[in-house]
Design an enzyme around this catalytic site. Sequence first.
Site, PDB file in Angstrom:
ATOM      1  N   HIS A 217     -80.369  25.423 -22.243  1.00 54.75           N
ATOM      2  CA  HIS A 217     -80.022  25.612 -21.642  1.00 54.75           C
ATOM      3  C   HIS A 217     -79.389  26.402 -20.716  1.00 54.75           C
ATOM      4  CE1 HIS A 217     -83.439  22.186 -21.982  1.00 54.75           C
ATOM      5  NE2 HIS A 217     -84.352  23.000 -21.294  1.00 54.75           N
ATOM      6  N   HIS A 394     -84.051  28.309  -9.812  1.00 58.06           N
ATOM      7  CA  HIS A 394     -85.068  27.219  -9.100  1.00 58.06           C
ATOM      8  C   HIS A 394     -86.009  28.562  -8.301  1.00 58.06           C
ATOM      9  CE1 HIS A 394     -86.489  24.133  -5.563  1.00 58.06           C
ATOM     10  NE2 HIS A 394     -85.647  24.952  -5.427  1.00 58.06           N
ATOM     11  N   ARG A 536     -80.714  18.042 -14.274  1.00 54.43           N
ATOM     12  CA  ARG A 536     -79.810  19.103 -14.527  1.00 54.43           C
ATOM     13  C   ARG A 536     -78.725  18.670 -14.009  1.00 54.43           C
ATOM     14  NH1 ARG A 536     -83.392  22.229 -17.909  1.00 54.43           N
ATOM     15  NH2 ARG A 536     -85.161  22.614 -16.925  1.00 54.43           N
ATOM     16  N   GLY A 551     -82.835  22.365  -4.156  1.00 60.58           N
ATOM     17  CA  GLY A 551     -83.874  21.866  -3.974  1.00 60.58           C
ATOM     18  C   GLY A 551     -84.113  21.421  -1.956  1.00 60.58           C
TER      19      GLY A 551
HETATM   20  P1  ADP Z   1     -85.231  22.316 -12.626  1.00 59.28           P
HETATM   21  O1  ADP Z   1     -84.094  21.137 -12.409  1.00 59.28           O
HETATM   22  O2  ADP Z   1     -86.550  21.767 -13.789  1.00 59.28           O
HETATM   23  O3  ADP Z   1     -84.733  23.896 -12.969  1.00 59.28           O
HETATM   24  P2  ADP Z   1     -85.794  23.958 -10.244  1.00 59.28           P
HETATM   25  O4  ADP Z   1     -84.564  24.336 -10.784  1.00 59.28           O
HETATM   26  O5  ADP Z   1     -86.901  24.398  -9.789  1.00 59.28           O
HETATM   27  O6  ADP Z   1     -86.144  22.775 -11.385  1.00 59.28           O
HETATM   28  O7  ADP Z   1     -85.568  22.176  -9.219  1.00 59.28           O
HETATM   29  C1  ADP Z   1     -84.352  22.807  -9.152  1.00 59.28           C
HETATM   30  C2  ADP Z   1     -84.059  20.911  -8.126  1.00 59.28           C
HETATM   31  O8  ADP Z   1     -84.835  19.847  -8.234  1.00 59.28           O
HETATM   32  C3  ADP Z   1     -82.568  20.345  -7.694  1.00 59.28           C
HETATM   33  O9  ADP Z   1     -82.047  21.242  -7.075  1.00 59.28           O
HETATM   34  C4  ADP Z   1     -83.301  18.834  -6.825  1.00 59.28           C
HETATM   35  O10 ADP Z   1     -83.736  19.179  -5.707  1.00 59.28           O
HETATM   36  C5  ADP Z   1     -84.452  18.341  -7.173  1.00 59.28           C
HETATM   37  N1  ADP Z   1     -84.366  17.463  -8.012  1.00 59.28           N
HETATM   38  C6  ADP Z   1     -83.954  17.618  -9.209  1.00 59.28           C
HETATM   39  N2  ADP Z   1     -83.928  15.924 -10.094  1.00 59.28           N
HETATM   40  C7  ADP Z   1     -84.374  15.237  -8.906  1.00 59.28           C
HETATM   41  C8  ADP Z   1     -84.927  14.066  -8.181  1.00 59.28           C
HETATM   42  N3  ADP Z   1     -84.857  12.897  -9.590  1.00 59.28           N
HETATM   43  N4  ADP Z   1     -85.884  13.362  -7.873  1.00 59.28           N
HETATM   44  C9  ADP Z   1     -85.724  14.041  -6.174  1.00 59.28           C
HETATM   45  N5  ADP Z   1     -85.334  16.024  -6.360  1.00 59.28           N
HETATM   46  C10 ADP Z   1     -85.165  16.375  -7.823  1.00 59.28           C
HETATM   47 MG    MG Z   2     -83.564  24.834 -12.225  1.00 57.35          MG
END
Ligand code: ADP
Ligand code: MG
Length: 571
Positions: A217, A394, A536, A551
Amino acid sequence: MTRLWNDPAEFADEMIDGFVAANGRYVRRVTGGVVRSTVSPAGQVAVVVGGGSGHYPAFGGLVGPGLAHGAAMGNLFASPSTQQVHAVAKAADLGGGVFFSYGNYAGDVLNFDAAQERLRAEGVEAATVTVTDDVMSAPLAEKHKRRGIAGDLTVFRAAAAAAESGYDLAGVTAVAAKANERTRSFGVAFTGCQLPGADTPLFTVPKGRMAIGLGIHGEPGIDETDIPTADELAALLVSRLLEERPEGADGRVIPILNGLGSLKYEEMFVVYRRIHQLLEDAGLEVIDPHVGEFCTSFDMAGTSLTLYWLDDELERLWEHPVDTPAYRRGAVTAQQQTTAVDAAAEAVVIPESDEASHAVAQTVLAVVETIVDTIDENVDELGRLDSVAGDGDHGIGMQRGSHAALTAARSAVDQGAGARTTLEWAADGWSDKAGGTSGALWGVILTKIAEKLGDTGAPTAADVAAGVAAGAQGVTDYGKAEVGDKTLVDALVPFTATLTQSVNAGASLPDAWASAADAATRAARLTADLLPRMGRARTHGEHAIGTPDPGAISLALIATAIGTVLAEKEN
Ligand code: ADP
Ligand code: MG
């Protein structure tokens, strides 16, 4: 580069529709993905795989006799939602329990685990083995943290062959865990990939250079070199994988040279020629080599080598025939299903509610509207923050989620729902459409708050604070992140602590909320100094120093905007 699409937002759905139209003898469409269209014996363990779209033949292309019974298919590079995984599992279930397997990514783990919990609560046995084959994503001592790439194929095949040979759920799980333990992969890339409708690639590799260990990714690689010759690349891949020969391996090995999307088969054969020589020179017995595309990364140019170290049981299971849209081995005779239903299409019931709760539902609706506005305004910035060490989605993930939440909340209010039901529908819509880690977690937060709002009467400030606290607890239960891991937990924990404290001290909800939002904003900014340890971003932590967690930032922005709505509602 992708050239053909209609509406980029509909790309994944339209892709699945076309895939099913072209492969009706293998698969049928159900809510959340596809299941086999052929008959499987009752009582057999159902193997359900899945993940984001953009990795064809993973995952839908691997559904059929000898391989998966169903695949949950998320949006491009985004985990399928809990609802999608659950719906596919229900449709695939044959009464022998459901076995889940998928690449180890935070968003997938969250959503598959939540679906597994739902199945168990409904009395369906379920078990999981995540695939962790990518040697470049974590050290061997932390193999459970490694991500899954082309090694999916070996683990899925071992599980499916075991299921079709009559193993029970525990037996399938054990054999899949062994297959995963004996599967190691290593990948390189020469270009990034560009998703439909995007003006720029999701990530890039400088011209003439090769990224080592780049994730599927776009998770950054661990090193970069000039592009080597084919033989030099073969030597690099083989030597690294031979450093990690699993304990007990007797030298029987299946090599899988996987193309990531736009590397030519001819180039791969040139590389494979040397890989084969090197494996034989190392005294290994090369069995059934695979050269082709098994797990791609959209149109990325790159390749990975997987070594699958056999024992007697795994070799016997490997001989099991397979017939799927994208992958065939041996001869299979299968019968088509004549009747098929989609279990997920159920009747909707709106629980009883009263006037007081209808008024609260209006506030809920206003809150969801302000979330949508806040995310729309910040969508690019949130994407940029996520691209520093994550995958850059995100902003769009939060946008998809919040818009779906608004549609669902409006529909609930129009049908006369109370506050709890309105927010529950919003939560469900959000996690179903957002995909990714944050989508699942926002679904949890909103669901927990909803439970405290009720469908009758109006909640007190203490009820709301308790709901937020339950949401924070749910997030840590599911996501396992702690304060300091650089996730949204870093903003959520001070938020809920301040909210509870202020409410207990007698502050009104709008006042307490405003001070809690300030605490969340300060804490979110401070995540810039932290090293990510979850999700990730974990693999490439050092890139993220100096940039706050996306996040945490989006959570603080949302909390602040909701504060304004609550203050207006009170006046
Ligand atoms: P992805 O990581 O699947 O691409 P997003 O980009 O929408 O999803 O979200 C990323 C955000 O998710 C990160 O910035 C972080 O704040 C949150 N995040 C990732 N893993 C965790 C976790 N295990 N617990 C809490 N928040 C998490
Ligand atoms: Mg993401």
